[in-house]
Design an enzyme around this catalytic site. Structure first.
Site, PDB file in Angstrom:
ATOM      1  N   ASN A 208      -7.402   8.932   2.338  1.00 33.27           N
ATOM      2  CA  ASN A 208      -6.271   8.582   4.510  1.00 33.27           C
ATOM      3  C   ASN A 208      -7.435   8.817   5.222  1.00 33.27           C
ATOM      4  O   ASN A 208      -6.586  10.056   4.974  1.00 33.27           O
ATOM      5  CB  ASN A 208      -5.178   8.262   4.063  1.00 33.27           C
ATOM      6  CG  ASN A 208      -4.350   7.756   5.382  1.00 33.27           C
ATOM      7  OD1 ASN A 208      -4.659   6.216   5.363  1.00 33.27           O
ATOM      8  ND2 ASN A 208      -3.761   8.396   6.213  1.00 33.27           N
ATOM      9  N   GLU A 209      -8.008   8.104   6.440  1.00 33.65           N
ATOM     10  CA  GLU A 209      -8.396   9.041   7.483  1.00 33.65           C
ATOM     11  C   GLU A 209      -8.934  10.075   7.577  1.00 33.65           C
ATOM     12  O   GLU A 209      -8.057  11.179   7.401  1.00 33.65           O
ATOM     13  CB  GLU A 209      -7.422   8.752   8.573  1.00 33.65           C
ATOM     14  CG  GLU A 209      -6.360   7.990   8.422  1.00 33.65           C
ATOM     15  CD  GLU A 209      -4.911   7.765   9.549  1.00 33.65           C
ATOM     16  OE1 GLU A 209      -4.351   8.279  10.083  1.00 33.65           O
ATOM     17  OE2 GLU A 209      -5.145   6.433  10.573  1.00 33.65           O
TER      18      GLU A 209
ATOM     19  N   HIS B 191      -3.180  10.266   1.127  1.00 31.78           N
ATOM     20  CA  HIS B 191      -2.981  10.685   1.900  1.00 31.78           C
ATOM     21  C   HIS B 191      -2.100  11.909   2.611  1.00 31.78           C
ATOM     22  O   HIS B 191      -0.649  12.099   2.416  1.00 31.78           O
ATOM     23  CB  HIS B 191      -1.329   9.574   2.217  1.00 31.78           C
ATOM     24  CG  HIS B 191      -1.181   8.883   2.925  1.00 31.78           C
ATOM     25  ND1 HIS B 191      -1.552   7.480   3.495  1.00 31.78           N
ATOM     26  CD2 HIS B 191      -1.078   9.089   4.512  1.00 31.78           C
ATOM     27  CE1 HIS B 191      -1.476   6.908   4.879  1.00 31.78           C
ATOM     28  NE2 HIS B 191      -1.743   8.467   5.863  1.00 31.78           N
TER      29      HIS B 191
ATOM     30  N   ARG C 294       0.761  -1.172  -0.032  1.00 31.50           N
ATOM     31  CA  ARG C 294       0.182  -0.114   0.222  1.00 31.50           C
ATOM     32  C   ARG C 294       0.941   1.212   0.008  1.00 31.50           C
ATOM     33  O   ARG C 294       1.887   1.014   0.847  1.00 31.50           O
ATOM     34  CB  ARG C 294      -0.985   0.204   1.253  1.00 31.50           C
ATOM     35  CG  ARG C 294      -2.055   1.351   1.057  1.00 31.50           C
ATOM     36  CD  ARG C 294      -2.222   1.066   2.453  1.00 31.50           C
ATOM     37  NE  ARG C 294      -3.576   2.837   2.372  1.00 31.50           N
ATOM     38  CZ  ARG C 294      -3.631   3.120   4.061  1.00 31.50           C
ATOM     39  NH1 ARG C 294      -3.081   2.654   4.726  1.00 31.50           N
ATOM     40  NH2 ARG C 294      -3.817   4.552   3.184  1.00 31.50           N
TER      41      ARG C 294
ATOM     42  N   ASN D 231      -7.777   1.898   9.726  1.00 36.03           N
ATOM     43  CA  ASN D 231      -7.095   2.229   9.944  1.00 36.03           C
ATOM     44  C   ASN D 231      -7.449   1.768  11.787  1.00 36.03           C
ATOM     45  O   ASN D 231      -7.823   2.466  12.412  1.00 36.03           O
ATOM     46  CB  ASN D 231      -6.445   3.154  10.121  1.00 36.03           C
ATOM     47  CG  ASN D 231      -6.208   3.491   8.613  1.00 36.03           C
ATOM     48  OD1 ASN D 231      -5.580   2.116   7.673  1.00 36.03           O
ATOM     49  ND2 ASN D 231      -5.218   4.517   8.194  1.00 36.03           N
TER      50      ASN D 231
ATOM     51  N   GLU E 242      -4.172  -0.345   8.313  1.00 38.56           N
ATOM     52  CA  GLU E 242      -2.824  -0.367   9.007  1.00 38.56           C
ATOM     53  C   GLU E 242      -3.110  -0.786   9.935  1.00 38.56           C
ATOM     54  O   GLU E 242      -3.264  -0.159  10.939  1.00 38.56           O
ATOM     55  CB  GLU E 242      -2.876   1.761   8.964  1.00 38.56           C
ATOM     56  CG  GLU E 242      -2.031   2.756   7.867  1.00 38.56           C
ATOM     57  CD  GLU E 242      -1.812   4.237   8.170  1.00 38.56           C
ATOM     58  OE1 GLU E 242      -2.046   4.010   9.055  1.00 38.56           O
ATOM     59  OE2 GLU E 242      -1.790   4.936   6.850  1.00 38.56           O
TER      60      GLU E 242
ATOM     61  N   TRP F  47       5.261  12.631  10.395  1.00 34.60           N
ATOM     62  CA  TRP F  47       4.116  13.921  10.365  1.00 34.60           C
ATOM     63  C   TRP F  47       5.376  15.022  10.887  1.00 34.60           C
ATOM     64  O   TRP F  47       5.926  15.219  11.441  1.00 34.60           O
ATOM     65  CB  TRP F  47       2.960  14.086  10.329  1.00 34.60           C
ATOM     66  CG  TRP F  47       2.280  12.677   9.618  1.00 34.60           C
ATOM     67  CD1 TRP F  47       2.107  11.448   9.778  1.00 34.60           C
ATOM     68  CD2 TRP F  47       2.392  13.006   7.808  1.00 34.60           C
ATOM     69  NE1 TRP F  47       0.986  10.492   9.061  1.00 34.60           N
ATOM     70  CE2 TRP F  47       1.508  11.642   7.465  1.00 34.60           C
ATOM     71  CE3 TRP F  47       2.212  14.143   7.317  1.00 34.60           C
ATOM     72  CZ2 TRP F  47       1.333  11.371   6.017  1.00 34.60           C
ATOM     73  CZ3 TRP F  47       2.276  13.870   6.141  1.00 34.60           C
ATOM     74  CH2 TRP F  47       1.959  12.626   5.325  1.00 34.60           C
TER      75      TRP F  47
ATOM     76  N   TYR G 271      -5.305   1.920  15.773  1.00 37.11           N
ATOM     77  CA  TYR G 271      -3.633   1.140  16.873  1.00 37.11           C
ATOM     78  C   TYR G 271      -3.961   1.050  17.926  1.00 37.11           C
ATOM     79  O   TYR G 271      -2.623   0.999  18.684  1.00 37.11           O
ATOM     80  CB  TYR G 271      -2.789   2.952  16.025  1.00 37.11           C
ATOM     81  CG  TYR G 271      -2.079   3.027  15.600  1.00 37.11           C
ATOM     82  CD1 TYR G 271      -2.978   3.177  13.813  1.00 37.11           C
ATOM     83  CD2 TYR G 271      -1.053   2.122  14.320  1.00 37.11           C
ATOM     84  CE1 TYR G 271      -2.588   4.033  12.810  1.00 37.11           C
ATOM     85  CE2 TYR G 271       0.005   2.233  13.311  1.00 37.11           C
ATOM     86  CZ  TYR G 271      -0.909   3.138  12.700  1.00 37.11           C
ATOM     87  OH  TYR G 271      -0.545   3.489  11.065  1.00 37.11           O
TER      88      TYR G 271
HETATM   89  C1  BGC Z   1      -1.383   7.698   9.272  1.00 42.33           C
HETATM   90  C2  BGC Z   1       0.027   7.241   9.070  1.00 42.33           C
HETATM   91  C3  BGC Z   1       0.927   7.356  10.338  1.00 42.33           C
HETATM   92  C4  BGC Z   1       0.675   6.584  10.922  1.00 42.33           C
HETATM   93  C5  BGC Z   1       1.103   6.640  12.379  1.00 42.33           C
HETATM   94  C6  BGC Z   1      -1.432   6.940  10.305  1.00 42.33           C
HETATM   95  O1  BGC Z   1      -2.727   8.063  11.067  1.00 42.33           O
HETATM   96  O2  BGC Z   1      -2.732   6.979   7.627  1.00 42.33           O
HETATM   97  O3  BGC Z   1       0.407   8.379   7.647  1.00 42.33           O
HETATM   98  O4  BGC Z   1       2.624   7.650   9.763  1.00 42.33           O
HETATM   99  O5  BGC Z   1      -1.085   6.784  11.476  1.00 42.33           O
HETATM  100  O6  BGC Z   1       0.998   8.135  12.936  1.00 42.33           O
END
Ligand code: BGC
Length: 491
Positions: free
Chosen positions: A174-175, A130, A85, A316, A377, A429, A318
């Protein structure tokens, strides 16, 4: 075999055609910020503004992927991924954002990348947007100006027409949540506008429309001949009530989730903004003395046009947050904290909380009509002194992938693929190169920017992923998966 198979046995149990992928984004890796006719993006401008990015890092060179197609494909081969991706930099192919002038050198870069991937038997999964909007479009209002909807569609049209015979997996945006909130609310990402309140909702509104127009364009004009799939990637944490026995905390968790995943998923999967957002924002807007809600409205035709513009749920994920109500600050009226027992990462917002992954996958299944889901992600960062032994990251992936496996095997969630963030350490970022999410280390003190594989930690014995009791409790779902698995291996 798979990207993440070293040390895990989990992959065996997913679908035979499971997508094992790894992700990057143009601004974070490409460099070549002014190479061969590329126009500037809002990130070029933002990162060149002093004090915006940690250490004043920028993406001028980044991982130099613009000049390192061979190296990047070589490390993808090492991971044995099925897909890769990456995103296209809009201003690399359209320097001023419009189709008046097409930068063929930029188009050519992506052709060489796609061709190298296909030659290595790796499917490209391409994100159109993105976060690196052409600066020229920002100068005419960017995502705040509704004209962006058709600028985005024209850009998508160009990309489908040039690449659709080779690329079968697409992501529009993206997001959108972060584009709206971080870029236009907190201002800590490009374009760096600090206007919380109304602006993020206007931006969100246009992002949804732009996505829908690109989806319809593909659906009407390209799908029949190109036969790909296209969707949007939505991000969300899981929200867990701080005290699961307290109704207020449970309500806060529901509310925050509807403001997070629900903001974009509800219009696209169910139709229109969700009722919680509509009610809360309206009440608060009126209480603040505004004549109407800060949340724009979709017309009935717009609701119909947007609903169903997906081929899969790109997701995505985390981390998890604990919620409890507060009366100040955030519009949703909730405080968000982490549990102090959750392991840390290199990012302040990211705590290891794998249980939330299974829960939010179940939420998506129930709330949005059991769509096929591709995780676009998932990953963890480190910061500070680097260590090639990747114990922390291996632990994170093992726990998160096992929760995804439970969702698939035991809860019948339709999971089609998993994408790790990210291929190699890159420009994270506003936190610059300081936070490292990569499966490969990039040695920035060497001008050649060599990519070095972190050493995954292998557990001595394969883990028992699903307990006997869990198998019994979810016998139907579990047995079905095994039928599918053995049928697939017979055929
Ligand atoms: C984004 C990525 C970023 C990652 C980790 C996501 O918010 O799509 O570009 O690097 O999370 O923060």
């Amino acid at each position: 075999s798979s990207a993440l198979d070293q040390g895990y046995s989990a992959h065996f149990y997913f679908r035979k055609d499971f997508i094992w992928s790894v992700s990057t984004a143009s601004y974070q890796i490409e460099g070549g910020w002014r190479a061969d006719g590329k126009g500037l993006s809002i990130w070029d401008k933002f990162a060149h503004t002093p004090l915006k990015v940690f250490n004043d890092d920028n993406g001028d060179i980044a991982c130099d992927s613009y000049n390192k197609i061979e190296e990047d494909v070589a490390i993808l081969k090492q991971l044995k991924v099925t897909h890769y991706r990456f995103s296209i930099s809009w201003s690399r192919v359209l320097p001023d954002g419009t189709t008046k002038h097409i930068n063929e050198a930029g188009i050519n870069y992506y052709h060489r990348l796609v061709d190298a991937l296909l030659a290595a038997n790796i499917e490209p999964h391409v994100t159109l947007y993105h976060w690196d909007l052409p600066q020229a479009l920002q100068d005419t209002g960017g995502w705040e100006n509704e004209a962006i909807v058709f600028k985005f569609r024209d850009y998508a049209d160009l990309i489908f027409s040039r690449f659709g015979h080779k690329v079968k997996f697409w992501i529009t945006i993206n997001e959108p949540y972060n584009v709206a909130n971080i870029g236009h609310g907190y201002g800590t990402a490009a374009p760096g506008i600090l206007r919380p309140g109304t602006l993020p909702y206007i931006v969100g509104h246009h992002l949804i429309k732009a996505h829908a127009e690109a989806w319809h364009l593909y659906n009407d004009t390209y799908r029949a001949s190109q036969k790909g799939i296209i969707s949007i990637t939505i991000n969300s944490d899981w929200t867990e009530p701080r005290n699961p026995y307290k109704q207020e905390d449970i309500d806060a968790a529901r509310r925050v989730l509807q403001f997070y995943i629900g903001w974009f998923a509800h219009p696209i999967f169910n139709g229109d903004y969700n009722d919680i957002m509509k009610t809360v924002i309206r009440e608060r807007s009126l209480a603040a003395g505004l004549p109407k809600s800060r949340l724009p409205e979709f017309s009935l035709e717009e609701i119909k046009r947007i609903k169903g513009t997906y081929d899969y749920f790109g997701f995505n994920h985390y981390t998890t947050v604990l919620t409890s109500p507060v009366n100040y600050g955030k519009l949703q009226g909730a405080g968000l904290i982490a549990d102090r027992t959750w392991l840390d990462s290199g990012s302040s917002w990211l705590k290891v909380s794998p249980f939330g992954f299974r829960k939010i996958l179940n939420f998506i299944k129930k709330e949005y009509g059991n769509p096929p889901i591709i995780i676009t992600e998932n990953g963890i960062s480190e910061r500070g002194p680097f260590n090639l032994n990747d114990i922390h990251r291996s632990y994170y992936y093992e726990k998160y992938i096992n929760q995804m496996l439970k969702a698939y095997l035991l809860d019948d969630v339709d999971i089609r693929g998993f994408t790790a963030w990210t291929l190699m350490d890159n420009l994270e970022w506003a936190t610059g190169f300081e936070e490292r999410f990569g499966l490969f280390y990039v040695n920035r003190s060497d001008p050649n920017l060599p990519r070095v594989r972190y050493v995954p930690y292998r557990s001595s014995k394969p883990k028992t992923v699903v307990t006997k009791q869990e198998k019994q409790l979810n016998a139907n779902s579990y047995q079905n998966k095994f039928k599918m698995q053995s049928q697939a291996s017979e055929s």
